[in-house]
Enzyme design. Structure first.
Site: not given
Ligand code: F0G
Length: 459
Positions: A73, A125-126, A216, A218, A259, A451
């Site tokens: 843990y 990102f969204d 960010d 990713a 990613k 969506h």
């Molecule tokens: N930041 C970026 C630039 C992303 O593309 C994503 C996720 C996230 C943050 C969030 O990360 O999914 O691990 O919580 N992008 C995916 C996509 C879902 O299809 O572009 P997560």
């Protein structure tokens, strides 16, 4: 010898069958899904380009690392292996694992964003956008204007507009900006990279005003490879050293490890500030788990520790980014326009150019996305009016996004060049009968993030 498209620097040891169901069965599947590809059964999809997130293939070294996962843990050996990799690559003083990227965003926003605050970025990102909004903040996108022109190539189309950023900070002031961000590569704007020169300017602008700078990250490794390939002065610098230089400019980062760390689940939140780290740990314990596992199993931490290095491997990155460029060039040769140049992780097809007769209110991006499934059982993702159109809160007039795109995101180490050929041929077939393709209307649409669950009917 020059090689246009470097072959996969791996061979296949384990396979996962995929099957192509009949055209009739695809039609039934579409109808049952309400023409929303999120509602399809994955087994009815031949090639799944919905996302590159968590869909990559792990290596033999990662699968082996899973077996050494320490499920204690607290203080597990797996945590310490991940910590060594994170410190070596990113160089921040403190970090916590999280279950994925949006969990890191949630914790950072919970700790720093208060109602009425602003968080600038090139493009959020969204999920980042939604996490800032969920705390009453205003996420703001300040990418260069070239990002909105799909046809014009620019080597670093993800760059921040520095003049806009300065004006923005002058308007709102340090007190209203808890931290500033930048997304590398810029997913919402076509998977486009940010240059080192731009990152340095962004860091300077934030730091002059005492604003903490978070990245960010990713797809940071893909961004670093683009810098090596495109930015003068970096041709002989290793991708790992480029990464170290980028993160030395920042005060912290959020990262979806799904990613560029090539794992199926995982994320990271890193920072240099000790007080912030204390607050982050408390929030993490509440939401995710103890700070040495952060919502993941010990074995997940081990897979990430190995995957972080594999994501930086230059032979892999060369193959990876050329695979994306290959798909884009096959489409372009067939007269199908895509955002120029090709991004790192995905090809973004300009749906309005393919279906010019479908008005934005009838969702050309969605029509093309549905058609690609109908044609080849391939799943892409609409990034257009289904995702972003919304009524003006004051006038009620419908506001449409600038671009109607079909994103073909390529999972890492998963599909081969012949899968890309098949995808290009399917889209080429669609182009030859484009005039007969009709638009769609909603039969159900929730108010937010529609969506994912909306349903449609063909017009
Ligand atoms: N930041 C970026 C630039 C992303 O593309 C994503 C996720 C996230 C943050 C969030 O990360 O999914 O691990 O919580 N992008 C995916 C996509 C879902 O299809 O572009 P997560």
């Amino acid at each position: 010898m020059t090689i246009t498209y470097p072959p996969e620097p791996f061979r296949i040891k384990v396979t996962e069958p995929i099957r192509l169901i009949s055209r009739e069965a695809r039609e039934t599947a579409l109808k049952e899904a309400g023409y929303n590809l999120f509602a399809l059964k994955a087994e009815d999809i031949f090639i799944d380009l919905l996302t590159d997130s968590g869909t990559g293939a792990m290596s033999q070294a990662q699968w082996a690392a899973l077996m050494s996962g320490d499920e204690s843990y607290a203080g597990a050996r797996s945590y310490h292996r991940l910590k060594a990799a994170v410190e070596d690559i990113f160089g921040f003083k403190y970090f916590v694992p999280t279950h994925q990227g949006r969990a890191a965003e949630n914790i950072l926003s919970a700790v720093l964003v208060k109602p009425g605050m602003y968080v600038p970025s090139n493009m959020h990102f969204d999920t980042t956008d939604a996490n800032i909004r969920a705390r009453g903040g205003h996420p703001t996108n300040l990418v260069i204007d070239e990002a909105f022109d799909p046809a014009t190539p620019h080597p670093f189309k993800g760059n921040m507009d520095i003049a806009k950023l300065k004006a923005f900070i002058a308007q709102y002031g340090r007190e209203k900006i808890p931290f500033g961000m930048i997304t590398v590569t810029n997913n919402a704007g076509g998977g486009q990279p940010v240059s080192m020169a731009n990152l340095k300017q962004v860091a300077d602008v934030y730091h002059e005003k005492g604003i903490p700078f978070f990245i960010d990250a990713a797809r940071y490794a893909e961004n670093c490879y683009f810098i090596q390939q495109r930015e003068p002065g970096y041709e002989y610098v290793s991708v790992k050293d480029i990464a170290r230089e980028i993160f030395s400019l920042a005060d912290g980062m959020c990262m979806s490890a799904k990613k560029d760390a090539i794992v199926n689940i995982g994320g990271l939140l890193c920072m240099n500030d000790e007080t912030l780290f204390g607050n982050v740990k408390n929030e993490l314990i509440l939401r995710e788990g103890f700070p040495t596992y952060g919502g993941l199993a010990g074995r997940d931490l081990d897979a990430m520790a190995v995957g972080l290095y594999e994501g930086l491997d230059e032979a892999y990155l060369a193959y990876r980014l050329h695979q994306t460029a290959y798909l884009a060039s096959r489409l372009n040769e067939a007269g199908i326009p895509t955002i120029q140049p090709a991004g790192g992780h995905a090809v973004y097809v300009d749906a309005r150019a393919v279906l010019p007769h479908i008005p934005q209110g009838e969702f050309p991006g969605q029509a093309l996305t549905v058609e690609l499934y109908r044609e080849g059982a391939i799943r892409g993702c609409e990034i257009g009016s289904v995702m972003f159109a919304h009524p003006d809160p004051e006038t009620g007039e419908m506001l449409y996004p600038r671009l109607e795109l079909l994103r073909l995101a390529i999972p890492r180490r998963t599909y081969t060049q012949s899968h890309m050929d098949y995808t290009a041929e399917s889209l080429t077939n669609i182009k030859s009968r484009a005039e007969s393709i009709r638009g769609y209307k909603f039969t159900y649409a929730p108010e937010l993030l529609r969506h994912f669950t909306a349903r449609f009917e063909p017009l």
